[in-house]
Structures are given as structure tokens and as C-alpha cells.
Design an enzyme around this catalytic site. Structure first.
Site, PDB file in Angstrom:
ATOM      1  N   HIS A   1       7.404  -2.421 -10.286  1.00 25.61           N
ATOM      2  CA  HIS A   1       6.524  -2.338 -11.346  1.00 25.61           C
ATOM      3  C   HIS A   1       7.607  -1.949 -12.284  1.00 25.61           C
ATOM      4  O   HIS A   1       7.305  -2.531 -13.650  1.00 25.61           O
ATOM      5  CB  HIS A   1       5.555  -1.060 -11.047  1.00 25.61           C
ATOM      6  CG  HIS A   1       4.418  -1.355  -9.931  1.00 25.61           C
ATOM      7  ND1 HIS A   1       4.395  -0.342  -8.815  1.00 25.61           N
ATOM      8  CD2 HIS A   1       3.628  -2.286  -9.758  1.00 25.61           C
ATOM      9  CE1 HIS A   1       3.186  -0.935  -8.034  1.00 25.61           C
ATOM     10  NE2 HIS A   1       2.894  -2.089  -8.703  1.00 25.61           N
TER      11      HIS A   1
ATOM     12  N   LYS B   1     -12.951   4.393  -5.515  1.00 29.27           N
ATOM     13  CA  LYS B   1     -11.859   4.175  -4.393  1.00 29.27           C
ATOM     14  C   LYS B   1     -11.203   5.449  -4.280  1.00 29.27           C
ATOM     15  O   LYS B   1     -10.004   5.590  -3.821  1.00 29.27           O
ATOM     16  CB  LYS B   1     -10.807   3.274  -4.928  1.00 29.27           C
ATOM     17  CG  LYS B   1     -10.895   1.785  -4.700  1.00 29.27           C
ATOM     18  CD  LYS B   1      -9.887   0.995  -5.136  1.00 29.27           C
ATOM     19  CE  LYS B   1     -10.345  -0.520  -4.765  1.00 29.27           C
ATOM     20  NZ  LYS B   1      -9.087  -1.431  -4.536  1.00 29.27           N
TER      21      LYS B   1
ATOM     22  N   ARG C   1       4.427 -11.715  -7.835  1.00 33.50           N
ATOM     23  CA  ARG C   1       5.526 -11.558  -6.783  1.00 33.50           C
ATOM     24  C   ARG C   1       5.434 -12.890  -5.868  1.00 33.50           C
ATOM     25  O   ARG C   1       6.576 -13.394  -5.365  1.00 33.50           O
ATOM     26  CB  ARG C   1       5.225 -10.536  -5.638  1.00 33.50           C
ATOM     27  CG  ARG C   1       5.318  -8.977  -6.237  1.00 33.50           C
ATOM     28  CD  ARG C   1       4.982  -8.011  -5.493  1.00 33.50           C
ATOM     29  NE  ARG C   1       3.585  -8.158  -5.169  1.00 33.50           N
ATOM     30  CZ  ARG C   1       2.512  -7.500  -4.390  1.00 33.50           C
ATOM     31  NH1 ARG C   1       3.117  -6.447  -3.605  1.00 33.50           N
ATOM     32  NH2 ARG C   1       1.460  -7.800  -4.199  1.00 33.50           N
TER      33      ARG C   1
ATOM     34  N   SER D   1       3.137  -1.426  -3.093  1.00 34.02           N
ATOM     35  CA  SER D   1       3.014  -0.071  -3.189  1.00 34.02           C
ATOM     36  C   SER D   1       2.429   0.449  -1.519  1.00 34.02           C
ATOM     37  O   SER D   1       2.595   1.357  -1.008  1.00 34.02           O
ATOM     38  CB  SER D   1       1.954   0.376  -4.076  1.00 34.02           C
ATOM     39  OG  SER D   1       2.387   0.310  -5.268  1.00 34.02           O
TER      40      SER D   1
END
Length: 159
Positions: free
Chosen positions: A16, A40, A91, A129
């Protein structure tokens, strides 16, 4: 040009940070937008304020970068801060398929809004992450995967 780099950043990784640093060299202003999704809550390791604090410390050396939390539609946040485009890091091909769909949806909601992609540096293309949290949870060394601010926060959570 002012761009928004959105994400959950739970937690911020070196991947990031690499995208933020590269975007800060390309654009006049970069706003890192930390998603606060009420659906969430309880699933994040760090609160939105903790994630924001980590990002602000990790990007303190970048004069044209700021960070804020947001909830709701990304296009509303983009409009509110006056940005002209969204920046996303990619990615792998699997990221592209999802991000392509999101880019089209965002442009449908806010005509003229462009999404620009920055390819992850090879050395960070495997970092996520989720993987960082998993490794840290079991006491593994993530010092090469995250900035110092994230490392300290992970140690505070997991010991």
C-alpha cells in the site's frame, strides 16, 4: 490532479505504502480514503481511527498526501473532496477483474470519473493485509512486509 486511493488498509502494508509514494510523485495531491464499513464492524483488526493513525504516521514524509475515513459510496467521497480520479493498486490478474468492475460502476455513478491503476512492485506483489494479519497472529516476522507504524500496532495487538 487530485486523486483518491481507497481501501480498508487493515493494516497498511508496504505494498500500500509503495502505491501511495508512487502516486504522490505522479499527482499533485493524494487522499488516502480509509473505508469504514458498518457492515464489517467486528471483522476489522484495527478501528478506522487506528488505521488512519498508522497511515498518517507512515506518510508523514509525503507533503501532498492526506488521509481520511469515509463510509458510503466512494464516488460521494471523491466528489466531496474534489478529486478527479481514483487510484488503485493491482497485484495480480485476480485484482484486475474486481477492480475493472468497480471502475465501470464508479464511472456509471459519476460520469467522467477515471480509475487509474498502479501495478504493485514485484517485491510486494504477494503481500496482502490478510496474510500479514495471519502471520502476525501466529508470531511470525512481518517486519519486511509492513511500515514501522503498522509493525508497532500489530505488536500491540498480538504481543
Amino acid at each position: 490532479m487530485h486523486v483518491v486511493y481507497p481501501g480498508s488498509f487493515d493494516p497498511l502494508t508496504n505494498g500500500h505504502l509503495d502505491v501511495i509514494q508512487r502516486a504522490s510523485r505522479l499527482f499533485d495531491k493524494v487522499t488516502v480514503a480509509v473505508l469504514e464499513n458498518p457492515n464489517k464492524r467486528g471483522q476489522y483488526l484495527f478501528t478506522a481511527e487506528e488505521r488512519l493513525s498508522i497511515i498518517r504516521e507512515a506518510t508523514a514524509h509525503l507533503q501532498n498526501v492526506e488521509a481520511h475515513t469515509f463510509s458510503g459510496l466512494l464516488v460521494d467521497f471523491v466528489r466531496r473532496v474534489g478529486a478527479q480520479a481514483i487510484v488503485k493498486g493491482l497485484r495480480a490478474v485476480s485484482d484486475y477483474e474486481y477492480e475493472l468492475q468497480m471502475a465501470h460502476l464508479n464511472r456509471q455513478l459519476l460520469p467522467g470519473l477515471e480509475t487509474l491503476f498502479i501495478l504493485a512492485a514485484t517485491r510486494y506483489s504477494f503481500v496482502s493485509s490478510t496474510m500479514v494479519k495471519e502471520i502476525a497472529r501466529y508470531g511470525g516476522d512481518v517486519s519486511k512486509l509492513v511500515p514501522p507504524a503498522t509493525l508497532r500496532a500489530l505488536k500491540a495487538k498480538f504481543g
